[in-house]
Design an enzyme around this catalytic site. Structure first.
Site, short mmCIF file in Angstrom:
data_model
loop_
_atom_site.label_atom_id
_atom_site.label_comp_id
_atom_site.label_asym_id
_atom_site.label_seq_id
_atom_site.Cartn_x
_atom_site.Cartn_y
_atom_site.Cartn_z
N ASP A 91 -21.21 5.62 1.20
CA ASP A 91 -21.50 4.32 1.80
C ASP A 91 -21.76 3.33 0.67
O ASP A 91 -22.48 3.65 -0.29
CB ASP A 91 -22.76 4.45 2.68
CG ASP A 91 -22.93 3.29 3.65
OD1 ASP A 91 -22.60 2.15 3.28
OD2 ASP A 91 -23.42 3.52 4.78
N ARG B 33 -22.66 -0.02 1.54
CA ARG B 33 -23.27 -1.21 2.14
C ARG B 33 -24.57 -1.59 1.46
O ARG B 33 -24.95 -2.77 1.46
CB ARG B 33 -23.51 -0.96 3.64
CG ARG B 33 -22.25 -1.00 4.46
CD ARG B 33 -22.53 -0.63 5.90
NE ARG B 33 -22.93 0.77 6.04
CZ ARG B 33 -23.27 1.33 7.20
NH1 ARG B 33 -23.27 0.60 8.30
NH2 ARG B 33 -23.60 2.60 7.25
#
Length: 417
Positions: free
Chosen positions: A329, A331
């Site tokens: 990830d 983000r």
């Protein structure tokens, strides 16, 4: 014969001293707009610039194409007449905290007024935040009305099943020392990584340490407020909120491999219900497609998940992403709470999210969170069961049982459909 545009002198900004009309220096975290100084990322007058990058950074290439094609006049300045926010926001104490907000400009919505004198003196200052009114229409809201989960009230929910909202567009404005501190790296390390991973697009990152503000070429955020936007800053008013990261395939086109649209529309329903009960609702929508890995990477992962031995399975959910992208990830929710602080939020009474990363980032930034609301099981598409099981096993919030790794290993995938 070359055109005048192709032979005109190119002014480099890799070193200081590029002109005598430079905008005032930026004092990030100053509680007063004049003391802080305006953000000037103008391409029309490069000598005025006091930041790295340009306004509307993610659309800068389109702007360049329009100029090159002759569709946009080089140096066009926006006419800001009647563009002021429909609803005033702040200022709040968080605006004067240099560590609380590092990725957006707190004064970005009000440049028309707070920097009127600078505009009159010829500085090309542009808003990085815009606030307007809107109506949103969703079939899921019509369904909620049909099943009497919601009712028309004429204020928040209208007769045509549309919801009245205040809508806010936010572009990123990064104060590099603060961003570096947020990620626990040195500013020099951050600048070098940004320079190298963008192919050297912004040499000022490594040559202009005097420029501390960067307008990155990435997507921003859109906020949807249900109720009075000023109530967001009042901890006595019940706030229902969801921070949602973009998933175009699900959010817009209804792809059923994930829970993104069902969770988003469920949160909107909860926000409307909360506003009707005397509270306020907030959806903060960030452009971070495919966990900020991009849509191409996301689709490659989809293929890898479906084609692996044993088919799509929860115990391999995160591994398949890491195999393709090198990371699970990207983000990185560390910057996410900034917009909540811009709104003056101190308490979220009902957070419609199962993400432990989002919860930890919000509470770690000093915002109190009360109840956490998971997506109802009935709203999880069949093809998204693998995702939701994997996330719960990885620590996402649930009010039900948590499967073990052994449990997930026994879940057989459905193969390529």
């Amino acid at each position: 014969m070359d055109s005048p545009q192709t032979t005109r002198h190119i002014r480099l900004t890799s070193h200081p001293g590029q002109g005598t009309d430079a905008a005032p220096a930026i004092r990030w975290g100053a509680a007063d707009a004049q003391q802080r100084g305006p953000i000037v990322g103008s391409t029309s007058s490069r000598s005025q610039r006091n930041v790295i990058g340009t306004h509307s950074g993610s659309y800068g290439v389109y702007r360049a194409l329009a100029v090159a094609a002759g569709n946009l006049e080089r140096g066009h300045r926006a006419d800001l007449t009647d563009t002021a926010p429909t609803d005033p926001v702040g200022p709040y104490p968080q605006w004067g905290d240099a560590q609380r907000i590092v990725s957006i400009d707190p004064w970005g919505a009000s440049v028309q007024t707070v920097y009127a004198e600078h505009l009159a003196r010829g500085y090309d200052i542009r808003p990085t935040i815009a606030v307007t009114k809107a109506h949103i229409h969703l079939p899921e809201i019509k369904q909620a009305l049909a099943f009497q989960r919601l009712a028309v009230d004429g204020k928040f929910l209208l007769d045509d099943a549309s919801a009245s909202v205040t809508k806010v567009a936010v572009e990123p404005v990064w104060w590099l020392p603060g961003v570096a501190a947020r990620f626990k790296v040195s500013e020099a390390e951050l600048r070098r990584a940004l320079f190298e991973e963008t192919g050297g697009m912004y040499p000022e990152l490594v040559t202009r340490s005097d420029l501390e503000v960067f307008l990155p070429p990435i997507g921003g955020q859109t906020l949807y407020v249900f109720g009075d936007i000023r109530d967001l800053a009042n901890p006595e008013v019940t706030l229902t909120a969801r921070v949602h990261d973009e998933c175009n395939g699900s959010d817009v086109f209804g792809s059923d491999i994930c829970t993104c649209r069902p969770y988003l529309t469920h949160a909107i329903e909860e926000c409307i219900r909360g506003a009707q009960a005397g509270g306020v609702g907030l959806i903060a929508y960030s452009r971070k497609e495919g966990r900020a890995l991009g849509e191409v990477t996301k689709f490659l992962v989809y293929n890898a998940r479906k084609r692996q031995v044993g088919g799509d399975r929860a115990d391999k959910y995160f591994l398949r992403t890491e195999c393709v992208a090198g990371v699970q990830d990207m983000r990185f929710q560390e910057l996410m709470p900034d917009v909540l602080h811009w709104l003056g939020i101190r308490r979220i009474h009902r957070l419609v999210s199962m993400s432990n990363d989002k919860y930890d980032a919000i509470t770690g930034s000093g915002i109190e969170v009360g109840e956490r609301v998971k997506i109802p099981d009935a709203l999880v598409p069949a093809d998204a069961r693998v995702e939701i099981e994997a996330k719960i096993a990885a620590g996402y919030f649930t009010d039900g049982s948590v499967p073990t790794v052994a449990d997930l290993a026994r879940v057989q995938g459905r193969g390529l459909e």
